[in-house]
Design a protein around this motif. Structure first.
Motif, PDB file in Angstrom:
ATOM      1  N   ALA A 188       0.799  -1.231   0.000  1.00 47.29           N
ATOM      2  CA  ALA A 188       0.000   0.000   0.000  1.00 47.29           C
ATOM      3  C   ALA A 188       0.829   1.277   0.000  1.00 47.29           C
ATOM      4  O   ALA A 188       0.314   2.342  -0.355  1.00 47.29           O
ATOM      5  N   THR A 189       2.111   1.213   0.372  1.00 43.83           N
ATOM      6  CA  THR A 189       2.922   2.428   0.360  1.00 43.83           C
ATOM      7  C   THR A 189       3.451   2.754  -1.035  1.00 43.83           C
ATOM      8  O   THR A 189       3.980   3.841  -1.254  1.00 43.83           O
ATOM      9  N   MET A 190       3.301   1.835  -1.971  1.00 47.74           N
ATOM     10  CA  MET A 190       3.759   2.069  -3.342  1.00 47.74           C
ATOM     11  C   MET A 190       2.597   2.551  -4.204  1.00 47.74           C
ATOM     12  O   MET A 190       1.451   2.627  -3.742  1.00 47.74           O
ATOM     13  N   ASP A 191       2.876   2.892  -5.441  1.00 45.91           N
ATOM     14  CA  ASP A 191       1.843   3.353  -6.362  1.00 45.91           C
ATOM     15  C   ASP A 191       0.707   2.334  -6.424  1.00 45.91           C
ATOM     16  O   ASP A 191       0.949   1.122  -6.535  1.00 45.91           O
ATOM     17  N   ARG A 192      -0.529   2.805  -6.347  1.00 41.78           N
ATOM     18  CA  ARG A 192      -1.666   1.894  -6.228  1.00 41.78           C
ATOM     19  C   ARG A 192      -1.827   0.960  -7.428  1.00 41.78           C
ATOM     20  O   ARG A 192      -2.317  -0.153  -7.292  1.00 41.78           O
ATOM     21  N   GLU A 193      -1.417   1.407  -8.600  1.00 45.13           N
ATOM     22  CA  GLU A 193      -1.519   0.527  -9.767  1.00 45.13           C
ATOM     23  C   GLU A 193      -0.624  -0.699  -9.629  1.00 45.13           C
ATOM     24  O   GLU A 193      -0.941  -1.770 -10.130  1.00 45.13           O
TER      25      GLU A 193
END
Length: 467
Positions: free
Chosen positions: A211-216
């Motif tokens: 979840a801390t990374m880009d949502r895609e």
């Protein structure tokens, strides 16, 4: 040993051993203090390195069982020797720890085994099983790393309710496993065990994996992990975990707020890590850790005690081995009077699932929150000739670019060898190379990195040119 040093490094993980080596290179007399019997810290012994060894082994097994026929390779009935599976990992770890011993000797770094505890700002007591040693140091670098953390209602007993450490050395292949947490550690270990036939369930509190990374990236990873028959329960809150003797039961609220439970051979707790400073006796030097256990430092990684520095997992920022390495180098070079710099926004984050996930710079969510204008260039690996040749067509490259100057704001990759491909983009972003320039340089054909070129071309308003 006369036990008087210019620099004493406490902890021998990536941050610790790199800072010790850099200090030696600059001419300082250096000691490194390690609590455990082997050098390398969490990363080398029970983290990054052994996890990658098991990830590679499990991926080979998965390819043999799922893909070899498509290549015309027939191997008959397959079986997994779990003991050898773990044994190979142990050998990889041993090779790395042995290498660190060599590096310490080569760089004339004294190694003191035992628990380091401050007496005052220039003296450290090192307590081992059979002796006690007092080290005198002009400077100290705290690099004691982190330990797995838990959540209320979940008591880690290291038997049935385990952490990543125990998951790397299980006595037999588990038939089932529940993993609490869908972050980097959770999804990597889910991959390891799902590939070899363990029935895996991930329970994640957030509404996305990683979840801390880009949502895609999280959405794409959800799809690829689902292909491994991993059950992924998002927006679910774990309330308790119980050891049943031969199994563990996890009780949780699902996204509809309904109470549910799952019983499996093991419950793996992968909800993050906490800074580890136990036993350092920081109060003796006037340092009080913050509420999250971390040590407060300034921009030069200096604590409130001028001759004591802290790096890696015990200070703010992502808990990454390569971040600790950069900070170890920076701390030593600051002591030496140099003016080093770290651009924390360009320290890449990597997830070693397959396909791999890697990113540097800002996410779309961050740019939107900051009101920053950007354009997107996106290229799917399905359209890559190299990816088709290796049957690795899941994933994409996404680049985020400033339309005003062509500045690359962020790069997000899920695809084959993303962990290696991301390095090229970090170079470009660090030296402020524009999207036009990144698209203009030559990329070997056919390679996975060509997807970058096409994503850059699309972000620059041009069409993709490769297949």
């Amino acid at each position: 040993m006369d036990n008087q040093y210019d620099i004493v490094v406490i902890g021998s993980g990536p941050g610790g051993y790199v800072s010790a080596i850099r200090a030696s290179q600059l001419g300082y007399k250096v000691a490194i203090v390690e609590k455990y019997s082997t050098l390398g810290g969490t990363c080398t012994n029970v983290g990054c390195i052994p996890a990658k060894a098991l990830l590679d082994s499990s991926e080979h097994y998965h390819q043999a069982s799922e893909q070899f026929k498509a290549h015309g390779i027939h191997i008959g009935e397959m079986s997994l020797d779990f003991n050898q599976f773990i044994s190979r990992k142990n050998e990889v770890v041993k090779q790395n720890t042995t290498g660190l011993i060599y590096l310490m000797k080569k760089n004339k770094i004294d190694v003191h085994q035992g628990l380091g505890s401050f007496i005052d700002s220039t003296h450290l007591k090192v307590t081992a099983a059979d002796k006690e040693t007092i080290l005198t140091g002009k400077y100290f670098i705290i690099a004691t790393g982190s330990k797995p953390s838990s959540i209320p209602g979940v008591n880690i007993d290291k038997k049935r309710i385990i952490t990543s450490t125990e998951s790397l050395s299980l006595p037999a292949k588990p038939a089932s496993m529940v993993i609490i947490g869908g972050g980097v550690i959770g999804v990597e270990l889910a991959s390891v065990y799902a590939r070899i036939g363990t029935r895996v369930t991930i329970i994640e509190y957030m509404d996305s994996l990683i979840a801390t990374m880009d949502r895609e990236l999280g959405k794409a990873l959800f799809k690829t992990l689902s292909k491994l028959n991993i059950d992924i329960l998002l927006s679910s809150q774990v309330r308790a975990a119980e050891n049943n003797g031969e199994s563990a039961t996890v009780k949780f609220l699902n996204k509809e707020g309904q109470e549910q439970q799952i019983t499996a051979d093991y419950c793996l707790v992968a909800v993050g890590r906490r800074a580890y400073t136990d036993g350092l006796n920081l109060s003796a030097i006037g340092i009080t850790p913050e509420k999250n256990g971390k040590i407060k430092v300034n921009g030069q990684l200096q604590t409130i005690v001028p001759n004591i520095y802290a790096i890696g997992d015990v200070v703010d920022g992502p808990m990454l081995a390569h971040k600790a390495e950069e900070e170890g180098t920076l701390a030593v070079e600051v002591i030496h009077g140099l003016k080093p710099h770290i651009n924390y926004n360009l320290i890449p984050g990597v997830v070693y699932t397959w396909p791999e996930v890697a990113a540097a710079g800002f996410t779309e969510e961050q740019l939107k929150a900051q009101g920053v204008e950007y354009t997107v260039g996106k290229f799917p690996y399905m359209a890559s000739a190299r990816a088709r040749a290796s049957m690795d067509t899941d994933g994409f490259v996404k680049v985020l670019v400033s339309p005003k100057y062509g500045e690359i704001l962020g790069v997000h990759i899920i695809g084959p060898r993303a962990a290696d491909v991301i390095a090229q983009t970090v170079v470009g972003m660090e030296f402020e190379i524009t999207v036009e320039e990144m698209a203009r340089i030559s990329y070997a054909h056919p390679t996975y990195s060509e997807a970058l070129k096409d994503a850059f071309l699309m972000a620059a308003g041009k069409g993709a040119i490769n297949i």
